[in-house]
Design an enzyme around this catalytic site. Structure first.
Site, PDB file in Angstrom:
ATOM      1  N   ASP A  50       9.000  75.852  -3.694  1.00  0.00           N
ATOM      2  CA  ASP A  50       8.884  74.734  -4.471  1.00  0.00           C
ATOM      3  C   ASP A  50       8.065  73.596  -3.922  1.00  0.00           C
ATOM      4  O   ASP A  50       7.740  73.666  -2.598  1.00  0.00           O
ATOM      5  CB  ASP A  50      10.139  74.173  -4.733  1.00  0.00           C
ATOM      6  N   LYS A  73       6.758  72.664  -9.326  1.00  0.00           N
ATOM      7  CA  LYS A  73       6.704  71.962 -10.598  1.00  0.00           C
ATOM      8  C   LYS A  73       6.674  70.474 -10.587  1.00  0.00           C
ATOM      9  O   LYS A  73       7.121  70.079  -9.627  1.00  0.00           O
ATOM     10  CB  LYS A  73       7.999  72.419 -11.334  1.00  0.00           C
ATOM     11  N   MET A 187      15.665  62.761 -10.505  1.00  0.00           N
ATOM     12  CA  MET A 187      14.549  63.058 -11.469  1.00  0.00           C
ATOM     13  C   MET A 187      14.517  61.719 -12.757  1.00  0.00           C
ATOM     14  O   MET A 187      14.048  62.299 -13.891  1.00  0.00           O
ATOM     15  CB  MET A 187      14.549  64.130 -12.085  1.00  0.00           C
TER      16      MET A 187
END
Length: 268
Positions: A50, A73, A187
């Protein structure tokens, strides 16, 4: 029985497959990688990593002959590897008989797409293992001196995310505003203004504080603190660096007394 280091072949109608390790890399400090994850990285033929995984981890633990594939991502900036592509890569390399480590930031079970990947592996009958890691909440709280369930400060801790108004119902906003639990939002720094407004709407207690922790456990860690009621004057509209974690509750008040980590100390 399969050999994880031999190419997949068909022998008497039996496919010899590799194995996929779904592993957490921790919140940022390379020293917070678990021994088990480090051992698998040293043996891996392929690492699908990631965006938030430290380059130090890859350089320190992955063997030179291994293939490293970045599958990060970052949807808000339009930089993202589709989940379908990641699933296909897991199957592709495993069917070549390779040991594959799917390396995710933090812990693999916290706000990741691990369910999609597990479903793909099961559907293709590929052996796998889940290796936990230090999640961002525990890493950020520890490095900021904020025990998440400190006695007399919190009755429990809740792990949440808030990226769109449809995620949290009005009834749940009211519950969150009135609970004594520590709230940890993943997030959610980009939607923080709205998040605080909703808690204010349901009369969150004046004693509650908010902390935004940027790049926790790394040399670039920054901690921004305000009471929820002073948020508008102190933090509203600020753009926080990714990754950022939000902690709300009375435990935030422990930071000033128990902070021990200064940015720049990680890994020393």
């Amino acid at each position: 029985m399969y050999n994880e280091h031999e190419p997949a072949i068909i022998m008497d109608s039996i496919i010899i497959k590799g194995k996929v390790i779904l592993a957490g890399a921790g919140p940022g400090d390379p020293d917070l990688v678990t021994v088990k994850t480090a051992n698998y990285l040293q043996r891996a033929d392929v690492v699908l990593t990631d965006r938030l995984v430290s380059e130090v981890i890859l350089a320190r633990y992955v063997k030179p002959s291994a293939e490293i594939v970045e599958v990060g991502k970052q949807c808000r900036k339009g930089i993202s590897t589709p989940q379908e592509t990641i699933n296909e890569l897991l199957v592709k390399y495993a069917l070549q008989g390779k040991l594959v480590v799917r390396l995710k930031g933090g812990d693999v079970s916290f706000f990741s797409n691990v369910l999609d990947e597990l479903g793909t592996l099961v559907a293709n009958e590929i052996p796998y293992e889940i290796v936990p890691g230090v999640t961002a909440a525990s890493g950020a709280a520890a490095y900021a001196g904020m025990p998440l369930t400190a006695r007399d400060h919190a009755t429990a801790v809740r792990f949440l995310t808030y990226y769109t108004s449809t995620v949290v119902s009005e009834a749940y906003w009211e519950e969150l505003a009135n609970t004594n639990d520590t709230l940890v939002f993943y997030m959610s720094s980009a939607t923080l203004d709205t998040l605080v407004n909703k808690l204010m709407e349901y009369r969150i207690d004046n004693s509650k504080q908010i902390a935004v922790i940027e790049q926790a456990t790394t040399a670039y860690q920054q901690v921004y603190i305000s009471s929820v009621h002073e948020y508008e004057n102190k933090l509203k509209g600020q753009a926080f660096l990714s990754p950022s974690l939000v902690i709300i509750g009375k435990v935030v008040g422990l930071h000033e007394r128990f902070k021990w980590f200064q940015g720049g100390d990680a890994g020393e």
